[in-house]
Structures are given as C-alpha cells and as structure tokens.
Design an enzyme around this catalytic site. Sequence first.
Site, PDB file in Angstrom:
ATOM      1  N   GLU A  39       0.913  -1.431   0.107  1.00  0.00           N
ATOM      2  CA  GLU A  39       0.199  -0.057   0.104  1.00  0.00           C
ATOM      3  C   GLU A  39       0.702   1.301   0.138  1.00  0.00           C
ATOM      4  O   GLU A  39       0.480   2.715  -0.009  1.00  0.00           O
ATOM      5  CB  GLU A  39      -1.521   0.203   0.670  1.00  0.00           C
ATOM      6  CG  GLU A  39      -2.049  -1.401   1.478  1.00  0.00           C
ATOM      7  CD  GLU A  39      -2.829  -0.926   2.779  1.00  0.00           C
ATOM      8  OE1 GLU A  39      -2.762   0.911   3.258  1.00  0.00           O
ATOM      9  OE2 GLU A  39      -3.017  -2.717   3.234  1.00  0.00           O
ATOM     10  N   GLY A  40       2.268   0.815   0.059  1.00  0.00           N
ATOM     11  CA  GLY A  40       2.729   1.542  -0.003  1.00  0.00           C
ATOM     12  C   GLY A  40       3.580   2.535   1.723  1.00  0.00           C
ATOM     13  O   GLY A  40       3.808   3.936   1.978  1.00  0.00           O
TER      14      GLY A  40
END
Lengths: 344, 344
Positions: A304-305
Amino acid sequence: LDREAMAWAQARLDQLLKPPGSLGRLEELAVQLAGITGDPLPAIKDKCVIVMAGDHGVVAEGVSAAPQEITYQILPHFLQGTAGIGVLARHVGARLVVVDVGVARPVSFPGVLVRKVRAGTGNIARGPAMSREEALQAIGVGIEVATEEVRKGASLIATGDMGIGNTTPSSAILSAFTGLPAEETVGRGTLVNDTVLQKKREVVARSLAVNRPDPSDPLDVLAKVGGLEIAGLAGVILGAAAHRVPVLLDGFITGAAALVAAGLCPRVRQFLIASHLSQEKAHRHMLRHLGLRPLLDFDLRLGEGTGAALAMPLVEAACKILKEMATFSEARVAAMHEDKLLRS
Amino acid sequence: LDREAMAWAQARLDQLLKPPGSLGRLEELAVQLAGITGDPLPAIKDKCVIVMAGDHGVVAEGVSAAPQEITYQILPHFLQGTAGIGVLARHVGARLVVVDVGVARPVSFPGVLVRKVRAGTGNIARGPAMSREEALQAIGVGIEVATEEVRKGASLIATGDMGIGNTTPSSAILSAFTGLPAEETVGRGTLVNDTVLQKKREVVARSLAVNRPDPSDPLDVLAKVGGLEIAGLAGVILGAAAHRVPVLLDGFITGAAALVAAGLCPRVRQFLIASHLSQEKAHRHMLRHLGLRPLLDFDLRLGEGTGAALAMPLVEAACKILKEMATFSEARVAAMHEDKLLRS
C-alpha cells in the site's frame, strides 16, 4: 544525476557543525537528492503517495489468503484514512492519490481516480497477464498521474500498491529478470501456510514455462507475467524520474515495478530510494539487482506504500540537515583538530 | 509493563485491516507503548528532546579530535536550530530542552537550563570522574528535568548528549559493566585516527585499573569513570520511566547512561526504545546487554539526540496505526481465509 550539485552538497556537509560524515546515511541521502533535483540545497515542499490498484486473474489458482474483493473494498478506507496507507500518509503530511488501473469490479468511490485499462489481468498460470498494448497503456496511466502530481508541486513521490494476489506476478517478474528459480523468488506474501506457498511456487514456475517472457524485453515480461498496478507503478517511476523528482519505493510489488522501469530505462535507478527491506524474503534479491540499500528494516509486508510513507520524514530530515545546519565558520565554533581525524 | 493493555492492543492489531502482523516492528512498538503507558490506545501528544551537556577532564590525555570549547560553543546553536539536534527536533515537532549539568565554562545562554553540578569531571585516567555525591546530584538533575517535562505534557522523551570526549567514559562504563576489554569497547568516536584510537584504548584501560569501579554498584561505576551528562541522562531515563513515559535512546553515550540506569533499576529497560545502531562499533555490545533492538541503522555518530529525534515519527506512527486503523468488521471488508494463513 547532477554531479556539480552533488559535489557542492558534499562540500557543504563536510563544513557543517559536526564531525565530517557523522550523520551517515542522512548525508548520503542529501547528496543523492542534490543530484536528482540538480539543486545543491534541495527542499521537499510537497509530498505525495501514489497507490495503484489492480486485480489478478491468477488468484483463481488459490495463491492468496485474502479474497479478491478486498482490492475493491479497501479503496475508500485508504482515502478515509482508516486503512494502513491512509493513516500513514496523513501522519507524514503527504497527499494520497489512489488510482484504479485494473480493479476487477467497476469502481466509483469519491476521490479514487478511475483509469482502468482492463478489469483485472488474465491468469498468468495459463496465459499472458495482458497484451503488450495494455501494458503500455497502464504505464502511460502511471506517467500521467506522476506528471500531474509533479505539476501540482510534488517534490517527493512514494509508491504504493493494492492488488490481492500481486506477490505472485512480482515473483514471476523477479524470476524472469534474474533467472532465479521460483524457490528463490516466491515467499509467503500475507503469510500463507506451506500448502499455499508450495502452490505459489508451482504457479510462478508454470507462468514462466507457459509465457516464456523475454528478459531482454521488459515490456514483454510485464505483459506476460506482470500486473496492471505493477505497470502503472513502473509508469509512476518513469514519470517522476523524467521530472527529476525522487521516488520512494515501498516493498516487493513496487520493487517489481522498479525492475520493469529500470529494464526500460536503466538510469531511473539513480532516482530511486528504497524505503525498507520487506519481510517478503526475495525482496533482498530485488534490491540487490537494483543496487539499492533500504532505509528501514521493519519486517513490514503490507504494501500500500506504508513503508515508503514511513520513510518520508527521513528523506526530509536529510534535506533539512543540509539546508538548515550552520557551518563551523558561520557559527564561529572552534574547528576540529584535522590531524587527529582518520581522513586527514 | 501493563500486560492487560498489551494484550488488548495485540488483539486489536490482529483485527485491523491488514494481514495479521504485517506491520512488523510498528506493531511491536505499539504493544510496547501500550504496556509502558498502561493505555491500550496510547497517543503521543507532546514530544520532548532532553540534551544534557558536560565536560570531561580526560580530554587532557588527547583522546578527542575536537577541542573542548565546542561543548560550550555549540549550546546556543542547538536552541537556534542551526546545529544537528536543533534542526531535527524542529523537523519532528519536539520541544528541545538543553541542560548544562557539567560544562567546564560558566554558561549563560538564553534558554539553556543551568543545573551545573561541577565544571567538568576529573581526569578518569588519573582518578575518579566525580564524587559519589556529585553523581547522585547529577542523576537528581535528570530526574527533575524529566519530571518537569512530563508535567508539561511530554508523552515521549528523546535523550541526547553533548560533551567533547564523552565516548571515552562511555567505553569505560561499558567495560566496567560487561567485563569486555578496552579493545572491544573503544571506538573511533568522531572518527579519530589510529594513533588517537590506540591512546583512547590505553586511557580506558588505565581508568579501569586506577579507579577499580565495582560493577555491582552502578553509582560507583558512574562516579569513577562516568560523566556529568551521562549521570544526568541516567536520571532522565529513571525519571521518565517512573512516570510511565517511553524513552528513546540515542547512540553510544545515552546507551552508557542506560547501562547505569538499568544497573540501578533493571525494570527501566522495558521503558526504553533504541532509536538506532551507532557507527561507534561497541554500541552493539551495549544494546545487546540492554536487550534492545535498534529501529534505524544509519551509520550515525553525532550524538546530541539526533538519532532519537529521527525515530520519533516512527514511534508516533506505531501509535496511530493502532488507534486510527479500522478493523475488518468496522470497515465491512471481507475477512482473510484463515485456513490459508501460516498461523491458523
């Protein structure tokens, strides 16, 4: 990279109020950022996390412990700040851009950019993930989104992925580029058990045997065994680098995207910062292949970062050290005894 | 630690919108913070960096590459934000408290707390650093300052040191508590050359032979081969832990203070977070002895609390994950297939 800006930054770092080199990796980062931006005193004004979402036909093989609908269901929670990257992007003060580049279901959530190239990839265990044209189109989406964010002012871009099943194509990409067997490139993803792990290995090996991706043709690898969000992220990397904006990689999936981007344009590697070493075991092979050393080692494996966002304040700190610390002479502080230092 | 709060925090972490355990060390930190504070949803409201400054008689032996007056000269630059910790404390939004607990010269800079116990230590190569009473008094300064900051609202305290020559007493403390020879505990500090390194080793060995510190009596070790800022920092650690406030250690010197504090009260170790692994080689022995695993490995060797400040946003991130992420059921997102996970 701009060698002149780097030399200037290094010279200033060596004069700042501290023993030379004593801020270690912060100093290395500051010099890299000077080189990337061409600015000897680079500043991070505006930070942005770009999350690309896509689905994967290969989940039909039972390679994931998460149901495919999560790719779709979690998107609004990113923007509401109640899922991982939503919380961390807010924490570090970064804008969050969420892009549907290939989610299986139709997406219409407020704030989510819909740039769908197709509704999920084909099953790589049986055929190609997508056509060459679709791969190019998804890369184009990433380049466009990155360019738009740079236009809005982004001076540091973090990459993130969402796509149930996407460690499987990422392992296939790693195998395709490095020649490493599936035993080396396939890991537990969301922490699957031994039965699923074994299946993942078979599926990755089969995807390579069925599709025969050509490692000298990165677009062929991407189209045959990649993913739509991986293609989009490769585009984000290429687009940011083209604008001399540093890119923070996240973990295993953004690493696969970086392999594709670096395959298409080897120089983009110099614009990349590896935020962390993932708990996904083969990530270290990926970083070695890219020539990158991670900033954090936090046993993360969410994607997701999240790791990239977490590293943003570290990159900002590097810039501030260079810009805001005084030199010995500016501060009128007594100089070090050069004759006692190792380097003199 | 509060086991009930920890169990509650762990149970919530396992239900959040992510595969169980996928936020790795952030999850471990969140559980530790719940245990420290007794709050199952701990929040960092107010952050504070406490820097203790003191001078060292042992610099007369030529063990440092920096002139002693820097200890004094740099203090205003901390508060003006033009020296390392000044820049990084501002970057992370932490209050910076600078305390003179033993600087050689008289100090009167706006904002610097003057709590001087004596004007620098004695030369440990020839006799004790200070008396037992002075050591206690300096610990008392640290406890008072920490207590005052907690009263003002601090919910996370970072420790920092300033004192030219202070790696030498820190190595002596490490040798005294662990029995490791000077060859193992002495490093290059500000990056001194081989000649100075050899002299430092001899000086540390001599300080132990001359003073014979008793490892079963931490106050004896501190008084004989320690430092005033090291004593002050041990007090900060004890004071913060007594108020159930987590303490971020910095590098080698705050590590020596932690050895003293943990010697006096072994339970304080549970309240400590190791921010980073210093480039000073013996720091790893120190952390092993304390049972701590560092968050960052950035080759830092500046001190001042720079590494501890850098880690503050990571600790905040851990709290926010626990507090701000939704659970699968709150978010109405499809649950993972438990039968495919490693732990089920």
